[in-house]
Design an enzyme around this catalytic site. Structure first.
Site, PDB file in Angstrom:
ATOM      1  N   GLN A   1     -34.746  30.608  84.704  1.00  0.00           N
ATOM      2  CA  GLN A   1     -33.902  29.974  83.450  1.00  0.00           C
ATOM      3  C   GLN A   1     -34.414  30.214  82.040  1.00  0.00           C
ATOM      4  O   GLN A   1     -36.138  30.244  82.098  1.00  0.00           O
ATOM      5  CB  GLN A   1     -33.436  28.697  83.463  1.00  0.00           C
ATOM      6  CG  GLN A   1     -32.256  28.404  82.579  1.00  0.00           C
ATOM      7  CD  GLN A   1     -31.952  26.933  82.959  1.00  0.00           C
ATOM      8  OE1 GLN A   1     -31.506  26.464  84.478  1.00  0.00           O
ATOM      9  NE2 GLN A   1     -31.461  25.966  82.215  1.00  0.00           N
TER      10      GLN A   1
ATOM     11  N   SER B   1     -38.434  29.803  90.234  1.00  0.00           N
ATOM     12  CA  SER B   1     -37.472  28.694  90.270  1.00  0.00           C
ATOM     13  C   SER B   1     -36.105  29.229  90.628  1.00  0.00           C
ATOM     14  O   SER B   1     -36.042  29.642  91.883  1.00  0.00           O
ATOM     15  CB  SER B   1     -37.577  28.165  88.762  1.00  0.00           C
ATOM     16  OG  SER B   1     -36.902  26.888  88.917  1.00  0.00           O
ATOM     17  N   LEU B   2     -35.230  29.136  89.915  1.00  0.00           N
ATOM     18  CA  LEU B   2     -33.784  29.617  90.387  1.00  0.00           C
ATOM     19  C   LEU B   2     -33.999  31.042  90.776  1.00  0.00           C
ATOM     20  O   LEU B   2     -33.177  31.436  91.975  1.00  0.00           O
ATOM     21  CB  LEU B   2     -32.815  29.595  89.124  1.00  0.00           C
ATOM     22  CG  LEU B   2     -32.736  30.556  88.337  1.00  0.00           C
ATOM     23  CD1 LEU B   2     -31.475  31.713  88.695  1.00  0.00           C
ATOM     24  CD2 LEU B   2     -32.199  30.038  86.947  1.00  0.00           C
TER      25      LEU B   2
ATOM     26  N   ARG C   1     -27.031  22.981  92.233  1.00  0.00           N
ATOM     27  CA  ARG C   1     -28.330  22.739  91.828  1.00  0.00           C
ATOM     28  C   ARG C   1     -28.258  22.567  90.364  1.00  0.00           C
ATOM     29  O   ARG C   1     -29.042  21.603  90.004  1.00  0.00           O
ATOM     30  CB  ARG C   1     -29.241  24.051  92.013  1.00  0.00           C
ATOM     31  CG  ARG C   1     -30.753  24.004  91.822  1.00  0.00           C
ATOM     32  CD  ARG C   1     -31.611  25.117  92.362  1.00  0.00           C
ATOM     33  NE  ARG C   1     -33.064  24.958  92.165  1.00  0.00           N
ATOM     34  CZ  ARG C   1     -33.634  25.412  91.159  1.00  0.00           C
ATOM     35  NH1 ARG C   1     -32.971  26.050  90.204  1.00  0.00           N
ATOM     36  NH2 ARG C   1     -35.038  25.634  91.061  1.00  0.00           N
TER      37      ARG C   1
ATOM     38  N   HIS D   1     -38.794  20.275  88.025  1.00  0.00           N
ATOM     39  CA  HIS D   1     -39.954  20.539  88.809  1.00  0.00           C
ATOM     40  C   HIS D   1     -40.926  19.314  88.632  1.00  0.00           C
ATOM     41  O   HIS D   1     -42.222  19.639  88.770  1.00  0.00           O
ATOM     42  CB  HIS D   1     -40.458  21.876  88.640  1.00  0.00           C
ATOM     43  CG  HIS D   1     -39.912  22.888  89.146  1.00  0.00           C
ATOM     44  ND1 HIS D   1     -39.442  23.240  90.153  1.00  0.00           N
ATOM     45  CD2 HIS D   1     -38.911  23.951  88.198  1.00  0.00           C
ATOM     46  CE1 HIS D   1     -38.677  24.308  90.217  1.00  0.00           C
ATOM     47  NE2 HIS D   1     -38.413  24.725  88.903  1.00  0.00           N
TER      48      HIS D   1
ATOM     49  N   GLN E   1     -38.810  22.588  96.469  1.00  0.00           N
ATOM     50  CA  GLN E   1     -38.916  23.191  95.264  1.00  0.00           C
ATOM     51  C   GLN E   1     -38.388  22.585  94.003  1.00  0.00           C
ATOM     52  O   GLN E   1     -38.813  22.573  93.021  1.00  0.00           O
ATOM     53  CB  GLN E   1     -38.462  24.454  95.179  1.00  0.00           C
ATOM     54  CG  GLN E   1     -38.583  25.445  94.063  1.00  0.00           C
ATOM     55  CD  GLN E   1     -37.234  26.478  93.937  1.00  0.00           C
ATOM     56  OE1 GLN E   1     -36.310  25.891  93.359  1.00  0.00           O
ATOM     57  NE2 GLN E   1     -37.331  27.517  93.668  1.00  0.00           N
TER      58      GLN E   1
END
Length: 327
Positions: free
Chosen positions: A28, A111-112, A136, A220, A269
């Site tokens: 992102q 991440s994503l 998510r 996170h 994660q």
């Protein structure tokens, strides 16, 4: 369009030398209005990715990506599937130019981007990936009331120093290292007051800068546990196959190929740290010399240069990029 001549064997030729590649997928922050439009116009297979994502979500996400406003696109529930769609469209452009996913020795994502990497490697279908990322994004946004969490980028301190800063700043609140991006940048995440304290402490301890990030939630960190619970339930319902190319997982910074392990690590994660610096170092130690950033932007390429200047990187986000690589 050129006839497909698939490059395989985990190697590419460049200036007469053999370079082992990894495909990496952005997270992102890389989103822009119009991303992927040129890919969809140039390659029917790339357009089909956006159509599949639209169908999976039951809405015209591609219209938002190409003609919407950046504020709506940046909402995490939109940005996450949008960035995945753009990455997979770029990969389909490479496929059309004769470059298969197993050109890469490894896949990884920030991440994503880890979901994009798994979709690229055939571990999760594009439709399931889109739905998982929508879930998510919604779960991460709703896990913490707006204004109660924060994130800050600490520039100029290494991971261990930032961990010490976060521990000192916590004072009973949540504050932890969320993203270890490169040797010059570690992001902390947690309760707003604790993160603000961390920014002050970091500068007192020699950080060049401590920048509060314009994010809508503290990603996170332990405050995301409600989102992790949601993702555990969602991932349990999705078929996950062994990836065609080994994954370097965010929270482990090492190779993962077992579907059950992948499922568990995707849950972990949500609250765990993105160990990007170590992930790049792992791939380099395993022989990777060139990284292809598949999708929007070039943030990962910048991080990779700071991690190890001997590593090469290139972006694949436009038809011109795809054609240049295959030339």
């Amino acid at each position: 369009m050129r006839q497909a001549r698939y490059i395989r064997g985990n190697e590419t030729k460049k200036t007469g030398s053999v370079m082992t590649t990894a495909f990496v997928f952005p997270g992102q922050g890389a989103q822009t209005i119009g991303m992927g439009r040129a890919l969809a116009e140039a390659y029917p297979a790339a357009k089909a990715v956006f159509d599949e994502v639209d169908d999976a979500l039951g809405e015209n996400l591609s219209g938002l990506i190409w003609d919407g406003d950046i504020e709506t696109l940046t909402l995490t529930q939109n940005a996450q599937p949008a960035l995945m769609a753009t990455s997979l469209a770029a990969l389909r452009a490479l496929n059309a130019e004769g470059i298969a996913v197993d050109t890469a020795s490894f896949v990884a994502g920030h991440s994503l981007g880890e979901y994009s990497a798994l979709a690229a490697a055939g571990s999760i279908s594009i439709a399931d990936t889109a739905r998982l990322l929508r879930t998510r994004g919604q779960a991460m946004q709703s896990a913490v009331p707006v204004g109660e969490g924060a994130m800050a980028a600490i520039l100029g301190l290494d991971l261990e120093a930032v961990r010490a800063v976060a521990a000192e700043a916590a004072e009973g609140d949540v504050c932890q290292a969320a993203n270890d991006n490169d040797p010059t940048q570690v992001v902390v995440s947690g309760s707003k007051a604790a993160v603000e304290r961390a920014a002050v402490i970091a500068k007192d301890k020699g950080a060049k800068r401590a920048v509060m990030l314009p994010v809508s939630a503290p990603f996170h960190c332990a405050l995301m546990q409600p989102a992790a619970d949601v993702m555990a339930e969602a991932l349990a319902k999705v078929e996950i196959a062994a990836p065609a190319v080994p994954l370097i997982a965010n929270v482990r910074a090492d190779v993962v190929t077992d579907p059950d392990e992948i499922r568990a690590l995707l849950v972990e994660q949500v609250t765990g740290s993105v160990r990007w610096r170590e992930s790049v170092q792992t791939m380099a130690a395993k022989g990777v010399t060139e990284f292809w950033e598949i999708g929007a932007g070039k943030a990962l390429s910048g991080m990779i240069r700071k991690i190890d200047r001997s590593l090469a990187s290139r972006q694949v986000g436009t038809p011109e990029d795809a054609k240049a690589i295959s030339a």
